[in-house]
Design a protein around this motif. Structure first.
Motif, PDB file in Angstrom:
ATOM      1  N   GLU A  79     -11.616  -5.937  -1.980  1.00  0.00           N
ATOM      2  CA  GLU A  79     -10.556  -5.920  -2.981  1.00  0.00           C
ATOM      3  C   GLU A  79      -9.558  -4.792  -2.722  1.00  0.00           C
ATOM      4  OE1 GLU A  79      -9.972  -8.152  -5.191  1.00  0.00           O
ATOM      5  OE2 GLU A  79     -11.784  -9.311  -4.812  1.00  0.00           O
ATOM      6  N   GLU A  80     -10.046  -3.696  -2.149  1.00  0.00           N
ATOM      7  CA  GLU A  80      -9.173  -2.564  -1.840  1.00  0.00           C
ATOM      8  C   GLU A  80      -8.305  -2.914  -0.631  1.00  0.00           C
ATOM      9  OE1 GLU A  80      -7.509   1.074  -2.413  1.00  0.00           O
ATOM     10  OE2 GLU A  80      -9.258   0.483  -3.561  1.00  0.00           O
ATOM     11  N   GLN A  81      -6.982  -2.793  -0.792  1.00  0.00           N
ATOM     12  CA  GLN A  81      -6.104  -3.149   0.320  1.00  0.00           C
ATOM     13  C   GLN A  81      -6.264  -2.188   1.487  1.00  0.00           C
ATOM     14  OE1 GLN A  81      -2.167  -3.369  -1.417  1.00  0.00           O
ATOM     15  NE2 GLN A  81      -2.368  -5.552  -1.765  1.00  0.00           N
ATOM     16  N   VAL A  82      -6.300  -0.908   1.202  1.00  0.00           N
ATOM     17  CA  VAL A  82      -6.489   0.109   2.231  1.00  0.00           C
ATOM     18  C   VAL A  82      -7.434   1.164   1.686  1.00  0.00           C
ATOM     19  CG1 VAL A  82      -5.427   1.946   3.594  1.00  0.00           C
ATOM     20  CG2 VAL A  82      -4.235  -0.233   3.319  1.00  0.00           C
ATOM     21  N   GLN A  83      -8.502   1.429   2.417  1.00  0.00           N
ATOM     22  CA  GLN A  83      -9.436   2.474   2.013  1.00  0.00           C
ATOM     23  C   GLN A  83     -10.167   2.975   3.248  1.00  0.00           C
ATOM     24  OE1 GLN A  83     -11.968   2.275  -1.704  1.00  0.00           O
ATOM     25  NE2 GLN A  83     -13.569   2.008  -0.166  1.00  0.00           N
ATOM     26  N   THR A  84     -10.340   4.287   3.340  1.00  0.00           N
ATOM     27  CA  THR A  84     -11.066   4.894   4.445  1.00  0.00           C
ATOM     28  C   THR A  84     -12.078   5.885   3.883  1.00  0.00           C
ATOM     29  OG1 THR A  84      -9.077   4.701   5.825  1.00  0.00           O
ATOM     30  CG2 THR A  84     -10.847   6.116   6.648  1.00  0.00           C
ATOM     31  N   ARG A  85     -13.326   5.714   4.268  1.00  0.00           N
ATOM     32  CA  ARG A  85     -14.405   6.580   3.793  1.00  0.00           C
ATOM     33  C   ARG A  85     -15.063   7.266   4.997  1.00  0.00           C
ATOM     34  NH1 ARG A  85     -18.383   6.464  -0.626  1.00  0.00           N
ATOM     35  NH2 ARG A  85     -20.416   7.215   0.123  1.00  0.00           N
ATOM     36  N   PHE A  86     -15.075   8.587   4.967  1.00  0.00           N
ATOM     37  CA  PHE A  86     -15.710   9.383   6.014  1.00  0.00           C
ATOM     38  C   PHE A  86     -17.063   9.887   5.506  1.00  0.00           C
ATOM     39  CE2 PHE A  86     -11.124   9.900   6.750  1.00  0.00           C
ATOM     40  CZ  PHE A  86     -11.028   9.562   8.096  1.00  0.00           C
ATOM     41  N   GLU A  87     -18.129   9.599   6.254  1.00  0.00           N
ATOM     42  CA  GLU A  87     -19.462  10.052   5.892  1.00  0.00           C
ATOM     43  C   GLU A  87     -19.962  11.029   6.959  1.00  0.00           C
ATOM     44  OE1 GLU A  87     -21.976   6.681   5.323  1.00  0.00           O
ATOM     45  OE2 GLU A  87     -20.847   5.944   3.576  1.00  0.00           O
ATOM     46  N   GLY A  88     -20.440  12.183   6.491  1.00  0.00           N
ATOM     47  CA  GLY A  88     -20.938  13.194   7.402  1.00  0.00           C
ATOM     48  C   GLY A  88     -22.316  13.673   7.001  1.00  0.00           C
ATOM     49  N   THR A  89     -22.850  14.587   7.770  1.00  0.00           N
ATOM     50  CA  THR A  89     -24.190  15.105   7.488  1.00  0.00           C
ATOM     51  C   THR A  89     -24.225  15.933   6.209  1.00  0.00           C
ATOM     52  OG1 THR A  89     -23.690  16.981   8.956  1.00  0.00           O
ATOM     53  CG2 THR A  89     -24.904  15.101   9.907  1.00  0.00           C
ATOM     54  N   GLY A 142     -21.953  15.364   3.423  1.00  0.00           N
ATOM     55  CA  GLY A 142     -21.241  14.747   2.303  1.00  0.00           C
ATOM     56  C   GLY A 142     -20.281  13.672   2.771  1.00  0.00           C
ATOM     57  N   TRP A 143     -19.427  13.226   1.842  1.00  0.00           N
ATOM     58  CA  TRP A 143     -18.456  12.190   2.182  1.00  0.00           C
ATOM     59  C   TRP A 143     -17.136  12.404   1.458  1.00  0.00           C
ATOM     60  CZ3 TRP A 143     -16.850   9.577  -2.134  1.00  0.00           C
ATOM     61  CH2 TRP A 143     -17.731   9.497  -3.216  1.00  0.00           C
ATOM     62  N   LEU A 144     -16.092  11.877   2.041  1.00  0.00           N
ATOM     63  CA  LEU A 144     -14.735  11.862   1.485  1.00  0.00           C
ATOM     64  C   LEU A 144     -14.186  10.449   1.591  1.00  0.00           C
ATOM     65  CD1 LEU A 144     -13.224  15.086   3.071  1.00  0.00           C
ATOM     66  CD2 LEU A 144     -13.190  14.598   0.619  1.00  0.00           C
ATOM     67  N   GLN A 145     -13.462  10.016   0.576  1.00  0.00           N
ATOM     68  CA  GLN A 145     -12.947   8.650   0.558  1.00  0.00           C
ATOM     69  C   GLN A 145     -11.557   8.641  -0.042  1.00  0.00           C
ATOM     70  OE1 GLN A 145     -15.641   5.344  -0.634  1.00  0.00           O
ATOM     71  NE2 GLN A 145     -14.234   5.107  -2.372  1.00  0.00           N
ATOM     72  N   THR A 146     -10.640   7.934   0.579  1.00  0.00           N
ATOM     73  CA  THR A 146      -9.287   7.833   0.035  1.00  0.00           C
ATOM     74  C   THR A 146      -8.740   6.433   0.265  1.00  0.00           C
ATOM     75  OG1 THR A 146      -7.105   8.900  -0.068  1.00  0.00           O
ATOM     76  CG2 THR A 146      -8.067   8.577   2.133  1.00  0.00           C
ATOM     77  N   GLY A 147      -7.870   6.002  -0.632  1.00  0.00           N
ATOM     78  CA  GLY A 147      -7.274   4.676  -0.534  1.00  0.00           C
ATOM     79  C   GLY A 147      -6.207   4.505  -1.582  1.00  0.00           C
ATOM     80  N   ALA A 186     -14.951  12.218  -3.641  1.00  0.00           N
ATOM     81  CA  ALA A 186     -15.798  12.937  -2.693  1.00  0.00           C
ATOM     82  C   ALA A 186     -17.199  13.086  -3.264  1.00  0.00           C
ATOM     83  CB  ALA A 186     -15.209  14.309  -2.377  1.00  0.00           C
ATOM     84  N   SER A 187     -18.157  13.373  -2.387  1.00  0.00           N
ATOM     85  CA  SER A 187     -19.540  13.581  -2.818  1.00  0.00           C
ATOM     86  C   SER A 187     -19.677  14.847  -3.639  1.00  0.00           C
ATOM     87  CB  SER A 187     -20.461  13.656  -1.598  1.00  0.00           C
ATOM     88  OG  SER A 187     -20.028  14.680  -0.705  1.00  0.00           O
ATOM     89  N   ASP A 188     -18.784  15.806  -3.413  1.00  0.00           N
ATOM     90  CA  ASP A 188     -18.792  17.077  -4.124  1.00  0.00           C
ATOM     91  C   ASP A 188     -17.366  17.380  -4.560  1.00  0.00           C
ATOM     92  OD1 ASP A 188     -18.834  19.709  -4.991  1.00  0.00           O
ATOM     93  OD2 ASP A 188     -20.051  20.441  -3.321  1.00  0.00           O
ATOM     94  N   PRO A 189     -17.109  17.602  -5.854  1.00  0.00           N
ATOM     95  CA  PRO A 189     -15.745  17.896  -6.316  1.00  0.00           C
ATOM     96  C   PRO A 189     -15.095  19.064  -5.588  1.00  0.00           C
ATOM     97  CG  PRO A 189     -17.192  17.503  -8.190  1.00  0.00           C
ATOM     98  CD  PRO A 189     -18.077  17.562  -6.980  1.00  0.00           C
TER      99      PRO A 189
END
Length: 446
Positions: free
Chosen positions: A325-335, A337-342, A348-351
């Protein structure tokens, strides 16, 4: 026709300092304003033209489109084309002029006439993908700097030709990957690249479902509208009978002209994936289509309606791109935590990871406008733009090789993993997949 022209020989233009604030371009002195033409004034082209005019980035001397003007672009009430674009520019000029007299903007149907003009410094190319290489290379050889919409290329082979043309002619090329000028995308991608979430392990990108429905099997050709030069619109693409759902906004749903939502929305989110990995001009080592759905054979729209593919990279990162459903979204997952934008926001996993996140921009400072402003800055300063030709090529290649596997999916099914050699830009030992990289094109001027 002589397609090679010298760039405007004004040392004042060439040596102008880099100007960050687009409003600084509002000075009407000839030495300060870049003369620009817009080639392609449909849905995206008109939007870009409005932003260019509102930000006062330069003089628009010409507009060009094979459609004189008509309704029915992305939405039925959208009236776009060469004549509406000309009227928009002249109305803007009259509003800005102290005398109220509208400076003339010329409208063309043949882009070659635009490129012959020595008074035009740069062109903004917003045409269907199958025309990108031809118009861009001819513009570069005519001495024009180029802003070309994403995806930069129609095929993998197109990119090398365009890179060579940029470097041989010493021109500026900005790919229309405007997320590169979005402060929020900059924040997230640079944070991922800097290791703020630890070592990257996985990136998930989303592309929107098809947002238009075309006619199914048994569709009938329609008369070509008098206002449309359909022969030129087809250009290098295969000869096909006209239907209103083949052209205008809907071209992106036919493989003869584009690559579906993978090269549309996917050109943004997958470009951001490369950016966050620090692989602006790199590519994966393998690609696999996990799922793909298509309309019934014989439908006018033949690009995949739903897709899911996976790539692996030499750095160990896995990229998963899927329809949603999201037209554009990119989620980065690391050891760590994670960051996501769209388009629907940034989380993010942590504010604390979002500390310093810029506010969403509006108006003339939106990413499209900022990306155009960056292009004009670089035309003046002769420095590299945020999305140069090599970056645009690499992002498009990722989309093209994914589409190669997606198009093979109905006959091969899941589990077919293709090895990719980014250096040679070929699949390794896979003739069937390599044949999918070839896009036969006619001589557009024959």
């Amino acid at each position: 026709m002589n397609t090679r022209r010298q760039f405007l020989q004004s040392s004042a233009v060439i040596a102008a300092p880099m100007l960050v604030n687009a409003k600084a371009f509002s000075d009407d002195s000839p030495s300060n304003r870049i003369n620009v033409a817009f080639i392609g004034t449909g849905n995206q082209g008109m939007g870009m033209l409005r932003r260019f005019l509102n930000a006062e980035l330069g003089n628009v001397l010409a507009v060009c489109d094979v459609n004189e003007g008509s309704y029915g672009y992305k939405e039925p009430d959208h009236f776009y084309g060469a004549t509406p674009a000309k009227q928009l520019v002249e109305a803007n000029n009259a509003k800005r002029s102290k005398s109220g007299a509208a400076a003339q903007c010329h409208a063309y149907s043949d882009f070659r006439e635009v490129l012959q003009r020595d008074d035009i410094d740069a062109v903004v190319i917003v045409v269907p993908d199958h025309w990108h290489r031809v118009i861009t290379v001819m513009a570069l050889e005519a001495g024009k700097d180029v802003y070309c919409e994403k995806p930069l290329t129609f095929s993998v082979a197109d990119g090398r030709v365009m890179i060579d043309a940029v470097r041989k002619n010493d021109r500026i090329l900005q790919t229309g990957s405007h997320e590169r000028s979005n402060p929020i995308s900059q924040f997230v991608c640079e944070a991922a690249k800097a290791g703020k979430i630890g070592k990257l392990t996985k990136i998930i990108t989303k592309v929107g479902y098809n947002n238009k429905v075309g006619p199914g099997p048994g569709w009938m050709p329609m008369p070509v509208p008098k206002n449309l030069d359909y022969r030129t619109w087809l250009g290098p693409a295969p000869q096909q009978p006209y239907h209103e759902d083949r052209c205008l906004y809907r071209f992106r749903f036919n493989y003869d002209y584009s690559g579906g939502q993978i090269t549309n929305f996917g050109a943004h989110c997958n470009d951001m994936a490369h950016w966050g990995m620090g692989l602006d001009t790199g590519g994966p080592t393998e690609v696999e289509c996990l799922d793909a759905k298509f309309l019934p054979e014989g439908s006018l729209f033949n690009t995949a309606t739903e897709t899911r593919f996976r790539c692996k990279y030499a750095n160990g990162v896995e990229l998963l791109c899927e329809s949603g459903e999201e037209q554009v979204q990119t989620r980065f997952e690391g050891t760590d935590g994670w960051l996501q934008t769209g388009y629907r926001g940034t989380t993010a996993s942590d504010p604390n990871l979002l500390e310093g996140l810029p506010e969403k921009t509006k108006g003339v400072n939106d990413p499209h406008s900022s990306h155009l402003a960056n292009f004009i800055d670089c035309v003046k300063s002769r420095s590299e733009p945020r999305a140069p030709v090599e970056v645009g090529h690499a992002s498009a290649v990722l989309c093209h090789i994914a589409n190669a596997m997606i198009r093979l999916f109905p006959q091969t099914g899941p589990g077919r993993v293709a090895k990719w050699d980014a250096a040679s830009e070929q699949f390794v030992g896979d003739d069937l997949a390599n044949r999918m990289l070839v896009r036969e094109q006619r001589d557009p001027f024959a």
